[in-house]
Design a protein around this motif. Structure first.
Motif, short mmCIF file in Angstrom:
data_model
loop_
_atom_site.label_atom_id
_atom_site.label_comp_id
_atom_site.label_asym_id
_atom_site.label_seq_id
_atom_site.Cartn_x
_atom_site.Cartn_y
_atom_site.Cartn_z
N ASN A 271 0.83 -1.21 0.00
CA ASN A 271 0.00 0.00 0.00
C ASN A 271 0.86 1.25 0.00
O ASN A 271 0.63 2.18 0.76
N ALA A 272 1.85 1.28 -0.86
CA ALA A 272 2.82 2.37 -0.89
C ALA A 272 2.39 3.45 -1.88
O ALA A 272 1.89 3.16 -2.96
N SER A 273 2.61 4.68 -1.48
CA SER A 273 2.37 5.81 -2.37
C SER A 273 3.67 6.60 -2.48
O SER A 273 4.55 6.50 -1.63
N VAL A 274 3.78 7.38 -3.53
CA VAL A 274 4.98 8.18 -3.73
C VAL A 274 4.96 9.32 -2.72
O VAL A 274 4.02 10.12 -2.68
N SER A 275 5.99 9.36 -1.88
CA SER A 275 6.06 10.41 -0.86
C SER A 275 7.10 11.48 -1.19
O SER A 275 7.06 12.57 -0.63
N ASP A 276 8.02 11.16 -2.09
CA ASP A 276 9.06 12.13 -2.44
C ASP A 276 9.58 11.81 -3.83
O ASP A 276 9.66 10.64 -4.22
N ARG A 277 9.95 12.85 -4.55
CA ARG A 277 10.55 12.71 -5.88
C ARG A 277 11.69 13.70 -6.01
O ARG A 277 11.57 14.84 -5.57
N ASP A 278 12.78 13.25 -6.62
CA ASP A 278 13.88 14.16 -6.93
C ASP A 278 13.58 14.86 -8.25
O ASP A 278 12.74 14.41 -9.03
N ASP A 279 14.30 15.94 -8.50
CA ASP A 279 14.18 16.62 -9.79
C ASP A 279 14.68 15.71 -10.90
O ASP A 279 15.55 14.86 -10.69
N VAL A 280 14.15 15.90 -12.08
CA VAL A 280 14.64 15.20 -13.27
C VAL A 280 15.60 16.16 -13.97
O VAL A 280 15.20 17.24 -14.41
N THR A 281 16.85 15.77 -14.04
CA THR A 281 17.88 16.60 -14.67
C THR A 281 18.01 16.20 -16.13
O THR A 281 18.20 15.03 -16.44
N LEU A 282 17.91 17.19 -16.99
CA LEU A 282 17.99 16.94 -18.43
C LEU A 282 19.27 17.59 -18.96
O LEU A 282 19.28 18.78 -19.30
N THR A 283 20.35 16.81 -18.98
CA THR A 283 21.63 17.31 -19.47
C THR A 283 22.27 16.27 -20.37
O THR A 283 21.87 15.10 -20.38
N TYR A 284 23.28 16.67 -21.09
CA TYR A 284 23.98 15.72 -21.96
C TYR A 284 25.03 14.90 -21.21
O TYR A 284 25.61 13.98 -21.77
N THR A 285 25.26 15.20 -19.93
CA THR A 285 26.29 14.48 -19.18
C THR A 285 25.74 13.43 -18.22
O THR A 285 26.50 12.67 -17.65
N ASP A 286 24.42 13.41 -18.02
CA ASP A 286 23.82 12.47 -17.07
C ASP A 286 22.64 11.75 -17.70
O ASP A 286 21.93 12.31 -18.55
N ALA A 287 22.41 10.53 -17.24
CA ALA A 287 21.21 9.80 -17.66
C ALA A 287 19.99 10.42 -16.98
O ALA A 287 20.06 10.89 -15.85
N VAL A 288 18.88 10.41 -17.68
CA VAL A 288 17.62 10.87 -17.08
C VAL A 288 17.23 9.86 -16.02
O VAL A 288 17.23 8.65 -16.26
N GLN A 289 16.96 10.35 -14.81
CA GLN A 289 16.60 9.47 -13.69
C GLN A 289 15.27 9.90 -13.10
O GLN A 289 15.04 11.09 -12.88
N LEU A 290 14.43 8.93 -12.85
CA LEU A 290 13.17 9.17 -12.16
C LEU A 290 13.33 8.60 -10.75
O LEU A 290 13.07 7.43 -10.51
N ASN A 291 13.80 9.45 -9.84
CA ASN A 291 14.09 9.04 -8.47
C ASN A 291 12.85 9.21 -7.60
O ASN A 291 12.31 10.32 -7.51
N LEU A 292 12.43 8.14 -6.98
CA LEU A 292 11.20 8.12 -6.20
C LEU A 292 11.43 7.55 -4.81
O LEU A 292 12.28 6.68 -4.63
N THR A 293 10.61 7.97 -3.88
CA THR A 293 10.54 7.33 -2.58
C THR A 293 9.11 6.89 -2.36
O THR A 293 8.18 7.71 -2.50
N PHE A 294 8.92 5.62 -2.07
CA PHE A 294 7.60 5.08 -1.77
C PHE A 294 7.44 4.94 -0.26
O PHE A 294 8.34 4.45 0.42
N LYS A 295 6.30 5.36 0.24
CA LYS A 295 5.98 5.28 1.67
C LYS A 295 4.90 4.23 1.85
O LYS A 295 3.82 4.32 1.27
N GLY A 296 5.21 3.20 2.67
CA GLY A 296 4.26 2.13 2.90
C GLY A 296 3.20 2.49 3.92
O GLY A 296 3.40 3.33 4.78
N LYS A 297 2.05 1.82 3.78
CA LYS A 297 0.96 1.94 4.75
C LYS A 297 0.52 0.54 5.12
O LYS A 297 0.48 -0.35 4.28
N LYS A 298 0.18 0.35 6.37
CA LYS A 298 -0.24 -0.97 6.84
C LYS A 298 -1.64 -1.28 6.33
O LYS A 298 -2.58 -0.55 6.62
#
Length: 192
Positions: A150-177
């Motif tokens: 029962n996890a929902s997204v509680s935090d997301r990092d910025d998506v950096t769009l540059t020629y030197t880094d891979a595009v990353q979708l960084n997420l934190t999931f928060k569980g619920k009982k």
């Protein structure tokens, strides 16, 4: 007088076979509304044939984190704590998705991706609940399975769009009982 104390106990309890290094893992996101998915109940789990992992992650891997609950203290007139209560807290699982697949993009942006892969947004809110499953193998080939329910997204990092880094979708999931269940289940972690 010679010291006759035996200090072997300091190293006798150590066993390198109990050390775990995660060498490979696959992370799956299952919408809680999908009743066709059977979640793991042991370390010997096989994902449904139709399930696809979110793909590559960064070298930082996934991070399982306990977040303690709030603590309430009531103090008496002299400063003594006369009542203390703590909520149970929750668990989070952080991951860095490097592959821009529909499952992780939908979780990150809070909307389902269209069949052509486009994402169309009217707000920055996230929606949806997931059962998150991380199935891993250690250096010995032994499985480790983590289930965050029962996890929902509680935090997301910025998506950096540059020629030197891979595009990353960084997420934190928060569980619920869930009712009648556990928020977090870990299978295969303990070795002795």
């Amino acid at each position: 007088m010679a010291d006759s104390t035996n200090y072997d106990y300091m190293s006798n309890g150590n066993n390198t076979a109990n050390v775990r290094v995660i060498k490979q893992y696959a992370l799956f996101l299952f919408k809680t509304s999908d009743s066709s998915v059977t979640l793991p109940t042991s370390k010997d789990w096989t994902p449904p044939v139709s399930a696809k992992p979110v793909g590559y992650s960064t070298e930082d891997g996934a991070v399982l984190h306990p977040e303690p609950g709030d603590e309430t203290e009531i103090k008496g007139h002299n400063g003594d704590v006369i009542y203390s209560e703590a909520s149970g807290g929750y668990w989070t699982l952080q991951l860095a998705g490097v592959e821009c697949k529909k499952d992780i993009a939908s979780a990150y942006f809070g909307v389902d991706a269209a069949t052509d892969g486009s994402i169309k947004l009217d707000s920055a809110a996230t929606a949806g609940e997931y059962n998150v499953v991380l199935a891993a193998l250690d250096q010995h080939g032994d499985p480790l399975v983590v289930v965050l329910r029962n996890a929902s997204v509680s935090d997301r990092d910025d998506v950096t769009l540059t020629y030197t880094d891979a595009v990353q979708l960084n997420l934190t999931f928060k569980g619920k009982k869930p009712a009648g269940g556990h928020m977090l289940e870990v299978y295969g972690l303990v070795k002795d």
